[in-house]
Write a protein that holds these residues in place. Structure first.
Motif, PDB file in Angstrom:
ATOM      1  N   SER A 532       0.835  -1.197   0.000  1.00  0.00           N
ATOM      2  CA  SER A 532       0.000   0.000   0.000  1.00  0.00           C
ATOM      3  C   SER A 532       0.874   1.253   0.000  1.00  0.00           C
ATOM      4  O   SER A 532       0.563   2.246  -0.636  1.00  0.00           O
ATOM      5  CB  SER A 532      -0.979  -0.051   1.170  1.00  0.00           C
ATOM      6  N   ARG A 533       2.021   1.199   0.691  1.00  0.00           N
ATOM      7  CA  ARG A 533       2.918   2.370   0.680  1.00  0.00           C
ATOM      8  C   ARG A 533       3.473   2.608  -0.713  1.00  0.00           C
ATOM      9  O   ARG A 533       3.598   3.728  -1.173  1.00  0.00           O
ATOM     10  CB  ARG A 533       4.070   2.160   1.653  1.00  0.00           C
ATOM     11  N   GLY A 632       7.132   4.821   3.173  1.00  0.00           N
ATOM     12  CA  GLY A 632       5.918   5.269   2.488  1.00  0.00           C
ATOM     13  C   GLY A 632       5.820   6.778   2.595  1.00  0.00           C
ATOM     14  O   GLY A 632       6.306   7.358   3.568  1.00  0.00           O
ATOM     15  N   HIS A 633       5.230   7.451   1.572  1.00  0.00           N
ATOM     16  CA  HIS A 633       4.997   8.871   1.824  1.00  0.00           C
ATOM     17  C   HIS A 633       3.568   9.263   1.479  1.00  0.00           C
ATOM     18  O   HIS A 633       3.269  10.260   0.919  1.00  0.00           O
ATOM     19  CB  HIS A 633       6.027   9.805   1.180  1.00  0.00           C
ATOM     20  N   SER A 634       2.686   8.380   1.819  1.00  0.00           N
ATOM     21  CA  SER A 634       1.284   8.733   1.689  1.00  0.00           C
ATOM     22  C   SER A 634       0.733   8.843   3.111  1.00  0.00           C
ATOM     23  O   SER A 634       1.496   8.886   4.074  1.00  0.00           O
ATOM     24  CB  SER A 634       0.552   7.652   0.907  1.00  0.00           C
ATOM     25  N   TYR A 635      -0.573   8.836   3.246  1.00  0.00           N
ATOM     26  CA  TYR A 635      -1.148   9.153   4.551  1.00  0.00           C
ATOM     27  C   TYR A 635      -0.780   8.150   5.655  1.00  0.00           C
ATOM     28  O   TYR A 635      -0.714   8.471   6.807  1.00  0.00           O
ATOM     29  CB  TYR A 635      -2.676   9.286   4.442  1.00  0.00           C
ATOM     30  N   ASP A 636      -0.481   6.894   5.258  1.00  0.00           N
ATOM     31  CA  ASP A 636      -0.144   5.943   6.325  1.00  0.00           C
ATOM     32  C   ASP A 636       1.360   5.693   6.408  1.00  0.00           C
ATOM     33  O   ASP A 636       1.799   4.636   6.805  1.00  0.00           O
ATOM     34  CB  ASP A 636      -0.896   4.612   6.147  1.00  0.00           C
ATOM     35  N   SER A 637       2.158   6.684   6.031  1.00  0.00           N
ATOM     36  CA  SER A 637       3.597   6.457   6.086  1.00  0.00           C
ATOM     37  C   SER A 637       4.021   6.331   7.546  1.00  0.00           C
ATOM     38  O   SER A 637       3.363   6.823   8.459  1.00  0.00           O
ATOM     39  CB  SER A 637       4.342   7.585   5.397  1.00  0.00           C
ATOM     40  N   GLN A 638       5.139   5.678   7.702  1.00  0.00           N
ATOM     41  CA  GLN A 638       5.567   5.308   9.038  1.00  0.00           C
ATOM     42  C   GLN A 638       6.873   6.057   9.292  1.00  0.00           C
ATOM     43  O   GLN A 638       7.788   5.989   8.459  1.00  0.00           O
ATOM     44  CB  GLN A 638       5.840   3.802   8.902  1.00  0.00           C
ATOM     45  N   TYR A 639       6.967   6.771  10.415  1.00  0.00           N
ATOM     46  CA  TYR A 639       8.234   7.436  10.712  1.00  0.00           C
ATOM     47  C   TYR A 639       9.213   6.407  11.258  1.00  0.00           C
ATOM     48  O   TYR A 639       8.877   5.602  12.124  1.00  0.00           O
ATOM     49  CB  TYR A 639       8.011   8.556  11.735  1.00  0.00           C
ATOM     50  N   CYS A 640      10.424   6.400  10.752  1.00  0.00           N
ATOM     51  CA  CYS A 640      11.390   5.375  11.151  1.00  0.00           C
ATOM     52  C   CYS A 640      12.655   5.999  11.720  1.00  0.00           C
ATOM     53  O   CYS A 640      13.469   6.523  10.963  1.00  0.00           O
ATOM     54  CB  CYS A 640      11.804   4.530   9.948  1.00  0.00           C
TER      55      CYS A 640
END
Ligand code: ATP
Ligand code: MG
Length: 659
Positions: A532-533, A632-640
């Motif tokens: 999805s990402r 990911g850089h859409s709405y559900d991206s995850q900061y890592c």
């Protein structure tokens, strides 16, 4: 016998080819010996030379048993032995525990109640047996609709076997969501054992268990084998499980047999499959006369990489302390740490670097990209294909060839093109009890409707209304209805869902199917989230789907293995080495895995650290370690945040890049 091989061995110049520590291990006459040393110190080489020395000193090849992590590793070691000694080693028994067990069981099958010539059930055979049993035992339960698929039951069965737990306990601990079916599963497992016995067949797991039983229960067979094998040698000893350990001790339990094991406790990474690092720690208690050899020189890596690996493992509490000195000279290239803004940029950086390495004359076969989990390789796969860089994947199927990913893509494809027969059939086949014949029937009803529909109408149809005339059997109707309903919500007129939102909904819709069909359910969800990402990176769903199709096409161009870059999980990379290694997705939550972090399980965290150590120590000349700040850089991206494995390394050992 090969014409260049002879019965009279050449004598390799052992002292010239080995350092004094390795030489001592190769030449020892001790009955039991443990060679314990860090990565890249020549353990496998020592074992290879040991076999050569035994042959050179007149031990007949058929009296030597060499146990390795893969059959390929054994073949390569024996080929090297052939070069060194000129002796034909084809009678030498070398391979994995399973392959050796198979060979020996052929002879003694009757002792265990099997007829000679028993068959080994491969995974296809196992699946079809399980399918029949599911039909027999689960056919009439009310929960039959989502009864777990044969593959899932098989993986539960096998895991229980290899970890020495009952299937009930394994289910409680790792597949708790199957609890409601426990009674039926029990009956199926009993039925499976019975059918196997009736058809004179063993599955892969039986090989090991039966071989151990054979030796345990038959003194004469045990003694015969103890007489036969004068030398048992084991590579990667730190990852032996309980059955393998018992097997070794049964084989060497007579007065005759010598045992040499080599391993590195710091590289024990298979506890989740039942391996016990205690075997290496306890070796000298199990065999009180054992001689311990340590090798303290590393031949594989340049000093800058070795320093990083020494620091990486230093914090683990439980280990046999070893300090490795480099044998190689410094190439003045410190390992690179590369924070990338996101996963896509990280993959682009990897592909760009590989491109320039290839241009500068490095061969693809000398480059590896390593990662903790298969799904971490998705973006790199896409970027390498875009750059036309050939690669091979040892960690499993190419990302988009995986069944669960194809299931999700089937829904997306159908949304974009309701005339897509392949996608339609795949989807309908995810309904319980729908096989090819039923799928064909439903397809023909569907096709009649979509065939003549103008494109504009196709894109705006309400599936639950338009598809009403399609005939489906009563038993399939609820699933059919649910499918049409989800198609309607995915495709609401006048409302554009973003591609990641679409994927999320499809995932929810397929959830029951995914749970019931595949082993490693949780990992498959992670794959889908990653999908999805990546979809989120594309301008539109159409665009994404055509990229995927083009990728698969590009991947079909066959490349000789030799020129390919390797993509591998770290687990699969054990024992191997490459000139250049990339370790990607080195972020908290990804590596180490968030579950290990949140559970606060120290043992699991130490195993993650060992996994990192294994990864770093695969590199000979050049090491790149990278992570995406955002996955990911859409709405559900995850900061890592960067992995603790990186932040705890002294900065002066590293070269931090921006990309
Ligand atoms: P791992 O822990 O990763 O399994 P290992 O300890 O088995 O590593 P090897 O794979 O046997 O190490 O050796 C690492 C590299 O070092 C190989 O390329 C090997 O040929 C080389 N090497 C080992 N010993 C020597 C030596 N004495 N002289 C030259 N090269 C050596
Ligand atoms: Mg090795």
């Amino acid at each position: 016998m090969h014409p260049s091989l002879s019965a009279v061995p050449k004598l390799p110049d052992f002292a010239a080819e080995l350092n004094p520590e390795q030489y001592a291990a190769v030449m020892t006459n001790a009955r039991h010996a443990l060679v314990v040393a860090g990565a890249g110190s020549g353990k496998t080489r020592t074992l290879t030379f040991r076999v050569a020395r035994l042959l050179a000193s007149g031990v007949p090849s058929w009296r030597i048993l060499l146990l390795t992590f893969t059959n390929k590793a054994a073949r390569e070691m024996l080929a090297r032995v052939g070069e060194l000694t000129g002796v034909d080693s084809s009678h030498l028994w070398g391979g994995t525990f399973h392959s050796v067990a198979n060979r020996l069981l052929r002879r003694y099958a009757e002792r265990l109640g099997y007829q000679p010539g028993f068959t080994i059930l491969d995974s296809d055979d196992q699946r079809s047996l399980f399918r029949a049993l599911v039909k027999q035992y689960a056919g009439k339960t009310t929960k039959k609709d989502r009864f777990p698929k044969p593959e899932l039951l098989l993986s539960l069965h096998s895991l229980a076997h290899n970890t020495g737990r009952s299937w009930q306990r394994t289910m409680d601990e790792e597949y708790a969501y199957l609890e409601q079916h426990a009674d039926t599963i029990g009956r199926i497992f009993e039925g499976y054992a019975q059918r196997k016995a009736e058809s004179n067949a063993m599955d892969f797991d039986d090989l090991l268990l039966n071989f151990v039983r054979l030796l345990r229960e038959n003194t004469d067979v045990r003694q015969e084998l103890q007489q036969r094998f004068l030398h048992v040698l084991v590579d990667e000893y730190q990852d032996t499980n309980v059955l393998q350990e018992e097997l070794i001790s049964l084989l060497v339990g007579g007065d005759n047999t010598s045992l040499m094991v080599v391993g590195d406790d710091a590289q024990s990474i298979y506890s989740w499959r039942g391996a016990k690092v205690d075997h290496i720690f306890n070796f000298c208690n199990t065999y009180p006369d054992a001689e311990m050899h340590k090798i303290e020189t590393n031949y594989r890596s340049v000093p800058a990489i070795l320093e990083v690996s020494n620091v990486a493992i230093a914090h683990n509490s439980r280990q046999i302390v070893k300090v490795l000195r480099p044998a190689r000279h410094d190439n003045r290239l410190r390992p690179a740490v590369i924070p990338a803004p996101d996963n896509r940029t990280e993959a682009q950086m990897v592909a760009r670097e590989i491109d320039s390495l290839l241009e500068s004359g490095v061969s693809g076969r000398d480059i590896a990209v390593l990662y903790r989990a298969h799904f971490h390789s998705l973006d790199v796969q896409m970027e390498l294909s875009r750059h036309h860089i050939p690669y091979r994947i040892t960690s499993g199927l190419r990302f988009f060839e995986q069944a669960h990913i194809k299931d999700v893509l089937a829904v997306l494809r159908l949304l974009v093109n309701p005339r897509d027969e392949v996608a339609f059939r795949r989807l309908v086949s995810t309904f319980p009890r729908v096989g090819d014949a039923t799928a064909t029937k439903i397809w023909s009803g569907w096709q009649q409707i979509v065939e003549h529909m103008p494109q504009e109408d196709l894109m705006h149809m309400r599936y639950s209304e338009q598809m009403r005339p399609v005939a489906v059997a009563p038993a399939v109707r609820p699933h059919w209805g649910a499918f049409l309903a989800i198609m309607d919500t995915l495709h609401p007129v006048g409302q554009e869902l973003t591609p990641p939102e679409l994927v999320k909904r499809v995932q929810n819709y397929l959830d029951a199917h995914l749970r019931a069909t595949y082993e490693n359910y949780e990992e498959r969800l992670e794959d889908i989230s990653q999908l999805s990402r990546t979809v989120g990176d594309s301008p539109s769903l159409d665009d994404f789907l055509s990229q995927v199709a083009l990728l698969s096409e590009a991947d079909q161009e066959v490349q000789p293995d030799d020129d390919c870059v390797t993509l591998s999980t770290i687990h699969q990379a054990k024992g191997l080495e490459w000139k250049v290694v990339f370790i990607i997705f080195l972020a908290e939550g990804l590596f180490p895995h968030y579950r290990v972090i949140t559970e606060g399980n120290d043992d699991a965290l130490e195993e993650e650290t060992r996994l990192f150590y294994v990864a770093v120590t695969r590199a000979e000349d050049r090491l790149y370690m990278s992570f995406p700040r955002y996955n990911g850089h859409s709405y559900d991206s995850q900061y890592c945040p960067p992995s603790r494995f990186l932040t705890t390394l002294p900065p002066e050992l590293l070269d931090v890049w921006e990309c």
